[in-house]
Design a protein around this motif. Structure first.
Motif, PDB file in Angstrom:
ATOM      1  N   ASN A   9       0.818  -1.213   0.035  1.00 60.68           N
ATOM      2  CA  ASN A   9       0.032  -0.010   0.063  1.00 60.68           C
ATOM      3  C   ASN A   9       0.908   1.361  -0.028  1.00 60.68           C
ATOM      4  O   ASN A   9       0.540   2.227  -0.520  1.00 60.68           O
ATOM      5  N   TRP A  10       2.085   1.123   0.757  1.00 61.80           N
ATOM      6  CA  TRP A  10       2.804   2.550   0.944  1.00 61.80           C
ATOM      7  C   TRP A  10       3.624   2.625  -0.617  1.00 61.80           C
ATOM      8  O   TRP A  10       3.742   3.867  -1.121  1.00 61.80           O
ATOM      9  N   LYS A  12       2.350   1.689  -3.521  1.00 57.92           N
ATOM     10  CA  LYS A  12       1.236   2.293  -4.438  1.00 57.92           C
ATOM     11  C   LYS A  12       0.964   3.749  -4.275  1.00 57.92           C
ATOM     12  O   LYS A  12       0.968   4.659  -5.136  1.00 57.92           O
ATOM     13  N   SER A  13       1.105   4.069  -3.068  1.00 59.15           N
ATOM     14  CA  SER A  13       0.796   5.530  -2.673  1.00 59.15           C
ATOM     15  C   SER A  13       1.814   6.369  -3.175  1.00 59.15           C
ATOM     16  O   SER A  13       1.757   7.672  -3.392  1.00 59.15           O
ATOM     17  N   ARG A  16       1.553   6.823  -6.801  1.00 59.08           N
ATOM     18  CA  ARG A  16       0.407   7.806  -7.076  1.00 59.08           C
ATOM     19  C   ARG A  16       0.972   9.195  -6.940  1.00 59.08           C
ATOM     20  O   ARG A  16       0.824  10.077  -7.468  1.00 59.08           O
ATOM     21  N   ASP A  17       1.628   9.421  -5.598  1.00 57.01           N
ATOM     22  CA  ASP A  17       2.021  10.661  -5.396  1.00 57.01           C
ATOM     23  C   ASP A  17       3.280  11.320  -6.557  1.00 57.01           C
ATOM     24  O   ASP A  17       3.167  12.348  -6.517  1.00 57.01           O
ATOM     25  N   ARG A  88      -3.979  14.044  -6.675  1.00 60.34           N
ATOM     26  CA  ARG A  88      -3.863  12.454  -6.360  1.00 60.34           C
ATOM     27  C   ARG A  88      -5.058  11.710  -6.720  1.00 60.34           C
ATOM     28  O   ARG A  88      -4.593  10.426  -7.272  1.00 60.34           O
ATOM     29  N   THR A  92      -4.518   8.667  -9.435  1.00 58.13           N
ATOM     30  CA  THR A  92      -4.970   7.370  -9.571  1.00 58.13           C
ATOM     31  C   THR A  92      -5.455   6.786 -10.646  1.00 58.13           C
ATOM     32  O   THR A  92      -5.389   5.389 -10.942  1.00 58.13           O
TER      33      THR A  92
END
Length: 126
Positions: A9-10, A12-13, A16-17, A88, A92
């Motif tokens: 998850n980190w 992926k974020s 995305r960022d 963001r 996504t």
């Protein structure tokens, strides 16, 4: 198992960022200084070449583990929060990773300058 899920998850974020910062560098609502930082961070993160190659022990992964995340955090703080949230959401929706030719050119230029300085230093020693 939960640690692996958190790491995914980190990651992926983070991706995305990076894309959101790439978009922020082109957004007219973002102040110029935030655009400069966001553009530089996104260009470096999206560049296929690292400033410090990964094969160099310890230092090779320093940019991936420390420099890039710190640059992302700084750039996110400079972009207005409401604009960053919107970017963001847009990021996504973008599955493909944009490539940064500017980042590639920058890293190649840094390496070329280092090689030139090294060659000049070795020439003076000879």
């Amino acid at each position: 198992m939960q640690l692996i899920s958190k790491a995914k998850n980190w990651a992926k974020s983070l991706k995305r960022d990076i894309v959101a910062l790439w978009l922020a560098a082109r957004d007219p609502r973002v102040p110029w200084h935030a655009k400069a930082v966001a553009g530089a961070v996104a260009a470096y993160a999206l560049s296929p070449i690292d400033l410090i190659p990964d094969f160099i022990p310890i230092l090779g992964y320093l940019d991936d583990l420390l420099i890039v995340p710190l640059g992302i955090m700084l750039a996110i703080r400079l972009v207005p929060a409401e604009v960053m949230n919107e970017l963001r959401t847009e990021a996504t929706g973008r599955i493909e990773r944009p490539s940064s030719r500017v980042g590639l050119i920058f890293i190649l230029a840094v390496w070329l300058i280092c090689i030139i300085f090294l060659a000049l230093a070795l020439r003076k020693l000879a």
